[in-house]
Design an enzyme around this catalytic site. Structure first.
Site, PDB file in Angstrom:
ATOM      1  N   GLY A 115       0.829  -1.202   0.000  1.00 46.35           N
ATOM      2  CA  GLY A 115       0.000   0.000   0.000  1.00 46.35           C
ATOM      3  C   GLY A 115       0.857   1.242   0.000  1.00 46.35           C
ATOM      4  O   GLY A 115       1.985   1.244  -0.490  1.00 46.35           O
ATOM      5  N   SER A 116       0.340   2.282   0.587  1.00 49.01           N
ATOM      6  CA  SER A 116       1.025   3.573   0.555  1.00 49.01           C
ATOM      7  C   SER A 116       2.142   3.628   1.591  1.00 49.01           C
ATOM      8  O   SER A 116       2.146   2.876   2.572  1.00 49.01           O
ATOM      9  CB  SER A 116       0.034   4.689   0.847  1.00 49.01           C
ATOM     10  OG  SER A 116      -0.400   4.588   2.192  1.00 49.01           O
ATOM     11  N   GLY A 169       2.460   2.164   5.455  1.00 51.86           N
ATOM     12  CA  GLY A 169       3.630   1.424   5.927  1.00 51.86           C
ATOM     13  C   GLY A 169       4.256   2.068   7.145  1.00 51.86           C
ATOM     14  O   GLY A 169       4.711   1.389   8.077  1.00 51.86           O
ATOM     15  N   GLU A 218       5.596  -3.456   0.881  1.00 43.80           N
ATOM     16  CA  GLU A 218       5.663  -3.042  -0.523  1.00 43.80           C
ATOM     17  C   GLU A 218       4.895  -1.737  -0.613  1.00 43.80           C
ATOM     18  O   GLU A 218       3.695  -1.722  -0.823  1.00 43.80           O
ATOM     19  CB  GLU A 218       5.030  -4.102  -1.441  1.00 43.80           C
ATOM     20  CG  GLU A 218       5.622  -5.478  -1.308  1.00 43.80           C
ATOM     21  CD  GLU A 218       7.003  -5.614  -1.945  1.00 43.80           C
ATOM     22  OE1 GLU A 218       7.403  -4.699  -2.696  1.00 43.80           O
ATOM     23  OE2 GLU A 218       7.679  -6.621  -1.675  1.00 43.80           O
TER      24      GLU A 218
END
Lengths: 504, 504, 504, 504
Positions: D236-237, D241, D258
């Site tokens: 995600g963004s 994270g 990721e």
């Protein structure tokens, strides 16, 4: 028995073999079950070999640049086709090689397993990137397709050994030329039919990825001698390997040899005897003792020797011997009369060398007429005499006693062959010592399982007269590729390795 | 020249070689520099070979159970001793093999590098743990010491090739029996002195870890034929390899062959020509063209051919030829008169096949008397004729033109040898194609560096008539060990692989 | 005791530490041996941290392009310097951390070992070449230097842990910023001197490859928070790790954590008790129980429990406690008074939870005045209570009984920490089960050796509250690099992965 | 548009989703194509989470002892089911995420590929056997199952990312708890149906191997915080994270992150511009610029900049925008109105920072009503300003010029994200420099292909704000296992590492 032959015919038909292929040829194929002729197949003329090599070379040039994961897709499809044909191909293995049903199916399962494994490999085939000592330089090593692979296989694993080689070779970018045993051409022909189905679904494979050589030793000789075939993977006797290896070596080809085994089990005083008995019986009499990994030598601690032998005799006495396709049979026929005579000769020799034989007689009651059915034999030996050091491809188990573990290890290693070995023990020191640098000298060494029945995930093969080749799992795939070491200089300088100076 | 011999004597003394060892023997050692006798050393009697093998076998039994990191300590000490002896041993290489000073030192540096590398390996020697398909089972593969290693080395790398083999073999647990070239026994004897120093500091190594065979082909034959030596690592001519390989194959030993090379460079139109010239000159005339990786074939894009050849001729014209120990010399002597004659014969053949020769004459002015000094030769060829496909161990560079890159690749691969190769190009497509499965068929393929002068971190060796062996870096160490696949059953069940059922 | 201090001074001088460095500073360094002040060192001002980071960044930019084998040469030289300084540095470890002589020397040996290992790695740092699914494409993964590494180390391994990190980091291309424990700045300063000697011999290393932060928690905080330091390797308490990890995580740095352990040994009924006793005593009382891998929990089969405890008590009763530098001493001081009080508190809690304590008293006779000397304690517990699940950094061994092996395994795993563990047994089923997926949940699991004293060849570290980091051997070096996946298209086509079509 | 919805319903039915599952729930699922509601699905109550964790833990205890090749069989069956459902699942991806048909199918193909890869892994999961420094000792490292894995996935790869994680996790022995994006629950539910089919064919899998969390951020929070879930794989963004990572770090869990990418392409003067244009357009506008690997920054050599931009504008002008399920469409909708507004805001900011925008307008003609369709934008920037360094999840391509290659590299690296990158050049020096330690700082670096569209054989992931995680190929599987280092002493001695002496 007529039924069996009829069923065999039906199976051959289901596997896609045509009447034209099965009749009118010069090679008679007999079933070990009852000695009847299953087919008369056409032999590959030696004169065709140049064309075979040319096709393989052309196929190689095309196949080597097909991306490996795409090559893997062909093997995935082959796996699917094998799953679909499992029962039929397994049955054909029984008819042609005389294996019991479960073993015939197990052999096909092994083919399926290696396809799964090779499929995974097709996105790996890992080489290395390596730290370079020079600024502005990059090092790596890559594995490239090596060229056509000649596969010579034996009657006792008529299809699995081919698949080990073919699945890896094809994923690695190499076409295959297969020379099966003269005794088992039908299973080979069936495999080619199955392979062709996979090729058809795959779509754009080059012609000639798999070529079959049906016939005798002259074909094998031509294959082995050909410069067009850089890799020869040969399974069979030590005698065969000793003939093949120098020819290939002289032309700087590579050999993957899987030759004779003379496999032992050490049974320590702490062993789980109930498990040991089951393992021994399976390893020694499975496939009627005709596996390269069959158990042939039992090295038992003297404190438990009498007990273990008694248990074994009891188990042997109850073994169902007969038609391998019949439910419940555990011991099928030997492959031919010569094998039966070889067994009898070995038992005679063993007696001459001081052995006491239990079993080992011909069986004629309750077995199909025309086949060679033998009682598996237990031979108590005074020591590891000459005959014990000789591989006889039959269900003979030599039993020797020992007192100290070092003595047992020495006996284990004191034969010219080096394929498989095992120890039964609950003592971790014995188990570990067996696997240590000073332990078993074989390519395979197991603890608390018999010497036969390897999984495909490990590398399969052995040392000494077994020939040193490795097939199947681990990095055995490297045997089908060529390694290239690359140094790339992307700088505008030209430093030399090891600090050498050479200024012009 | 007297000085040189005196200095040689002094160096031999510093390296620990005694007068008794250097005089009175039947093997005359001459320096290629001036042909004078450096020593008369004692040959190993063939009758001693059985004792040699027995010592190696005994050493193996002890050494294999010494932990590998401890074995690595011996190699670390060897590296220290080599560092200390670098100048002397380098100089001795010059005297005995005729190499220029920088190359003599570079060769010793390579020995040092491989010791560092082997030291690191001594805490690795990684095998695998592998997922098993059966519950309560564990699989792994381990690498064990394999036994004594016979090393046969050539005159042109009289010490480095031994060290590649010895450092790995000893770390892997194998004793070494070394048969150096008859032309270079002194450097070998010096290496053994150095090794003995390391052994003395190490403390408790078994006797016989390194044994030297001084003498001729009969010793090599005995070594190659012995069952006591499972691994033969042989460096030399293809002819030698073709004799050795079948003998070893027949006894199921393993060969590591480093045979002939016929190494090419492709120079593309985008190449950095200034760099290319330097790389070509070093690769073609370094070690007077007597490296197995020497550049012998230059395949140049026709658009730049004339320019490149002109530059090369200019560079060749200015090459300092002479005493390799003199400051500034770049081209030393050939190893002996036979080599000089072989070079002349090759040039004659090349002319007969349409070539135009530049250089290639004997040099007598300003060079030590008694040595064979040759002008390096550039031979412009109309195509890749027979002599071009033949390895001549001398500084001859054949030049051919090409138009398309595929054509260049085809020429590169169209020789029987397969050791080293390179391309000079700034075009990434050409560079990558050269390294691809359809690119160079050699064991070594470089970009923008010449074919010679490999780092020890990569695997060294080649395909086809080069023999297929790999030494030095990457996982070449596996060639000195035996692999064992283990399955350990710690359950109380006995499942069979591939789902086979066999219930007694 | 005066002598010791005098000798300490002499050793500090021999290690190159100057009076200016050792006096006048704000950080008082006391020896655990007798509590005397060894030095007053200067603390790194927090205000200097930006300059520290800038130097590290600049050093990184230069160092990352130095070829790894050249970087390895620096570590080889460091290894040589450590060999030369072994006795002095070992003694300083004793003075500053209170370890007995043999352990101080062993710690330096570990530093030497890791240098050898890292030297070998410097020609490896292997990435992979990978089969690509697209024609004319090449895939590989490469490992590149990652940036400056912050190393936070604890008092109990004041130098080895640094060397594990520094040897790998520097070979991998990363500069190091080291924050040692406030309790052990002298050994750190000595290491920097030794490192500087190696750098001087190396020649052209960038400035700032190793920077030392002398002082307290504020320096650690600045280090942990800095974006300039992508990797933090921190050894210490779980509490410390719990503070550090989120800060690093939030800025997407990487942590290598080596935190608390609460290590157990299971002793099975078949164990070699004589060996077990020796292993237990070394693991539980070595380094006065202040190793992260110290044995803290003994899980004994009830059938042998009484016997084993009796043997242990006997052994404990005879342990030589005192000056760690005195010949024969096996148990030195705790690091400080707080540690002594923590031990006493833990023993009190254990008694409150049903335990029976043997030993555990302060020792004042025959030991240097001013140090905290404790009898190691054996505490028989009714079960695994709260205090048993808590790591107390002192020589306390809790003993619990078990009946079934599954029960023992469950007790072994039923603590929040997951560093090291072991089983003593001669039963291969127990041994293998302990190492199986359902066995020990620790990062280290041994058979027939204690939980402490790992070799550098394996990866060191643990799970759960131990933090999950891995240092030292195997592929722990990857933690100091960044991985890059490369696909190179050298064709003139642009195929998309997964067969995606996108034609503009 | 009614037709589409009807077809969607039909597809959902074919995929096994029932009316009860699709209606009556509190989570409204809208299609980006036209904004219509596809379903109203039921959210997982937060109160159920404890039961979810308990089921996962129980499943883990059973699954971890199932042999890995058997676990691989489940993934093989999953691959078969995915092959069977490919068209339907691909179409559902289009409906729910707005991808064009080819990309929807490509995503499913990626799932199939990873299943093949994981199947192969299931007979590997290789650890190492390692040389031990102690006699009679054996070292190895093994990889064991680690525990339940929490997978948090994003809308833009609604199924592939799950499969990357699930295929590896399940083969590695770990159950999966999946929290898909709130925007794409339907594809997740379809995947679970497909998975259940595989489970049913498999036979004896434990319950709870895959659990789905349908709903919002509170579920994600509970997942991330749970001690029962040692591994969190979150896509995600960067903002997400940054919230997740510290929570997991504090409880010593492992994160596979990721996160954002801001991927650049450098186009050198020698580039094949025709190929570059195609690569740029696919990378920049594919998936409407909503890939984490979408091309966002174009760094062009000034000598070709005008030419390249002109070509791009021409290509952009002709892009078919509209219903992603319609034949020929290359640009589908953004996922929602917020994304459209973010794009507009970014373009506005770019203009404010000196940029010139081409395209970037809303499209209303010829597109389904109710969806957010945007012209992809090319923005010529005077330099790498703030907005360029920000990831906007939309088809915006910023174009900057450069003169020297070092300058281009610096621009490439001068953003906080570090996922993917590429260079278009035919110059091997530029290509190699880009991949060198001083080149791209991203996890992915390509030559002559765009930044998006990775093959599953390589490790996928990036550095810096991208989060450092690796998924998919190479040894990314290790992220789903725990490593254990074992030393086994089978001798009767107890030597200590590093030569430490401790004799009681």
């Amino acid at each position: 028995m007529k039924d069996v032959v009829m069923t065999a015919e039906h199976t051959l038909e289901k596997l896609g073999l045509t009447a034209a292929e099965l009749t009118g040829g010069s090679l008679e194929v007999r079933s070990p079950i009852d000695g009847r002729v299953l087919a008369r197949v056409h032999e590959t003329p030696v004169a065709d070999m140049d064309a075979v090599f040319a096709r393989a070379t052309a196929a190689f040039k095309a196949w080597r640049t097909v991306p490996a994961p795409r090559r893997g897709e062909l093997i995935r499809l082959l796996g699917e086709e094998l799953r679909a044909a499992k029962e039929d191909l397994g049955a054909l293995v029984s008819w042609e090689a005389g294996k019991i049903t479960s073993e015939g199916l197990g052999e096909v399962q092994e083919m399926i397993d290696i396809c799964d494994f090779a499929l995974g490999l097709s996105r790996q085939l890992y080489g290395l990137t390596i730290a370079s000592e020079r600024p502005g330089h990059r090092m790596m090593e890559t594995w490239h397709p090596a060229g056509p692979v000649g596969v010579i296989s034996a009657f006792n694993f008529p299809v699995a050994v081919w698949s080990w080689n073919a699945a890896l070779a094809l994923v690695c970018g190499d076409p295959v030329i297969w020379k099966p045993s003269e005794k088992t051409p039908l299973t080979a022909m069936a495999c080619q039919k199955i392979f062709e189905k996979a090729v058809a679904r795959f779509g754009d494979a080059p012609e000639g990825l798999l070529q079959l050589l049906i016939g005798g030793a002259d074909l094998g000789k031509a294959l082995v001698a050909s410069e067009a075939v850089p890799i020869i993977s040969a399974t069979g006797s030590t005698r065969m390997g000793r003939a093949v290896a120098p020819i290939v070596a002289q032309r700087f080809g590579k050999c993957i040899l899987e030759l004779g085994g003379n496999n032992a089990m050490i049974v320590g005083p702490s062993a789980d005897l109930e498990m040991a008995v089951r393992a021994i019986v399976f390893s020694a009499v499975g496939t009627a003792g005709q596996r390269c990994t069959s158990l042939r030598r039992l090295i038992v601690h003297n404190s438990i020797r009498a007990d273990l032998v008694a248990r074994l005799k009891k188990a042997y006495a109850g073994l169902p011997i007969g038609d391998p396709l019949a439910e419940g049979t555990l011991v099928g026929p030997l492959v031919d009369e010569a094998s039966g005579q070889a067994m009898e000769a070995a038992l005679k020799a063993a007696e001459a060398e001081g052995g006491t034989v239990f079993g080992g007689k011909r069986v004629t009651d309750g077995v199909p007429e025309g086949g060679v059915y033998m009682q598996p034999a237990i031979v108590e030996m005074p020591g590891q005499t000459e005959i014990v050091k000789t591989e006889t491809f039959a269900p003979i188990l030599y039993v020797m006693g020992y007192d100290g573990f070092d003595e047992a290890l020495e006996m284990q290693n004191d034969v010219p062959q080096g394929l498989s070995s095992c120890v039964f023990t609950l003592n971790m020191r014995e188990a570990e010592q067996f696997l240590s640098p000073a332990g078993s000298d074989c390519g395979i060494a197991n603890v608390n399982i018999g010497p036969s029945g390897a999984e495909i995930g490990g590398a399969f093969g052995g040392e000494k007269e077994t020939g040193g080749g490795r097939e199947s799992g681990s990095d055995a795939w490297k045997g089908y590729m060529r390694r290239q070491t690359n140094t790339v200089n992307y700088s505008a300088e030209l430093p030399l390795a090891q600090g050498v100076k050479f200024d012009i």
